[in-house]
Motif scaffolding. Sequence first.
Motif, short mmCIF file in Angstrom:
data_model
loop_
_atom_site.label_atom_id
_atom_site.label_comp_id
_atom_site.label_asym_id
_atom_site.label_seq_id
_atom_site.Cartn_x
_atom_site.Cartn_y
_atom_site.Cartn_z
N ARG A 25 112.94 5.68 -58.27
CA ARG A 25 111.61 5.71 -58.90
C ARG A 25 111.75 5.30 -60.35
O ARG A 25 112.71 5.65 -61.02
CB ARG A 25 111.02 7.11 -58.82
CG ARG A 25 110.57 7.47 -57.43
CD ARG A 25 109.80 8.74 -57.42
NE ARG A 25 110.75 9.84 -57.58
CZ ARG A 25 110.41 11.10 -57.73
NH1 ARG A 25 109.14 11.45 -57.76
NH2 ARG A 25 111.32 12.03 -57.85
N THR A 26 110.77 4.57 -60.83
CA THR A 26 110.77 4.14 -62.23
C THR A 26 109.43 4.45 -62.86
O THR A 26 108.44 4.71 -62.18
CB THR A 26 111.03 2.63 -62.35
OG1 THR A 26 109.89 1.92 -61.87
CG2 THR A 26 112.28 2.20 -61.60
N SER A 27 109.41 4.40 -64.18
CA SER A 27 108.14 4.58 -64.90
C SER A 27 107.68 3.25 -65.48
O SER A 27 106.97 3.21 -66.46
CB SER A 27 108.32 5.62 -66.00
OG SER A 27 109.31 5.19 -66.91
N THR A 28 108.10 2.15 -64.87
CA THR A 28 107.69 0.82 -65.30
C THR A 28 106.71 0.24 -64.28
O THR A 28 106.62 0.74 -63.16
CB THR A 28 108.90 -0.13 -65.43
OG1 THR A 28 109.38 -0.43 -64.11
CG2 THR A 28 110.01 0.48 -66.25
N PRO A 29 106.04 -0.82 -64.62
CA PRO A 29 105.14 -1.44 -63.65
C PRO A 29 105.88 -2.29 -62.62
O PRO A 29 105.28 -2.83 -61.70
CB PRO A 29 104.22 -2.31 -64.51
CG PRO A 29 104.99 -2.58 -65.75
CD PRO A 29 105.89 -1.39 -65.96
N PRO A 54 108.55 -2.80 -59.49
CA PRO A 54 109.13 -2.01 -58.40
C PRO A 54 110.66 -2.05 -58.44
O PRO A 54 111.26 -3.01 -58.91
CB PRO A 54 108.61 -2.71 -57.14
CG PRO A 54 108.35 -4.12 -57.56
CD PRO A 54 107.94 -4.04 -59.01
N ALA A 55 111.27 -0.98 -57.96
CA ALA A 55 112.73 -0.91 -57.83
C ALA A 55 113.05 -0.87 -56.34
O ALA A 55 112.48 -0.08 -55.59
CB ALA A 55 113.25 0.34 -58.51
N GLU A 56 113.94 -1.74 -55.93
CA GLU A 56 114.32 -1.81 -54.52
C GLU A 56 115.21 -0.62 -54.15
O GLU A 56 116.08 -0.24 -54.93
CB GLU A 56 115.09 -3.11 -54.25
CG GLU A 56 114.24 -4.35 -54.38
CD GLU A 56 113.16 -4.43 -53.32
OE1 GLU A 56 113.45 -4.09 -52.15
OE2 GLU A 56 112.04 -4.82 -53.66
N PRO A 57 115.00 -0.05 -52.95
CA PRO A 57 115.90 1.01 -52.50
C PRO A 57 117.33 0.46 -52.33
O PRO A 57 117.52 -0.73 -52.10
CB PRO A 57 115.33 1.41 -51.14
CG PRO A 57 113.94 0.88 -51.12
CD PRO A 57 113.93 -0.31 -52.02
#
Length: 65
Positions: A43-47, A49-52
């Motif tokens: 999870r990130t706090s950026t707009p 997405p982060a890949e699993p």
Amino acid sequence: MPRLSATPAAFTGGAGKSRTVTVTLTASAAGQPGVHHARLAVRTSTPYPAEPVSVTLNALPPASP
């Protein structure tokens, strides 16, 4: 997937920085020998997405006495 945990579970990082995260699997929780697959969610706090991250556990049967 059997028990899967990451350390640190949470951290703050700057743009362009990297961080080492140790992933621990508990093979005894697998139940049956074989190949087990999981994905570690990020999870990130950026707009953006982060890949699993894909994780594979190859659980071997107990050794014969």
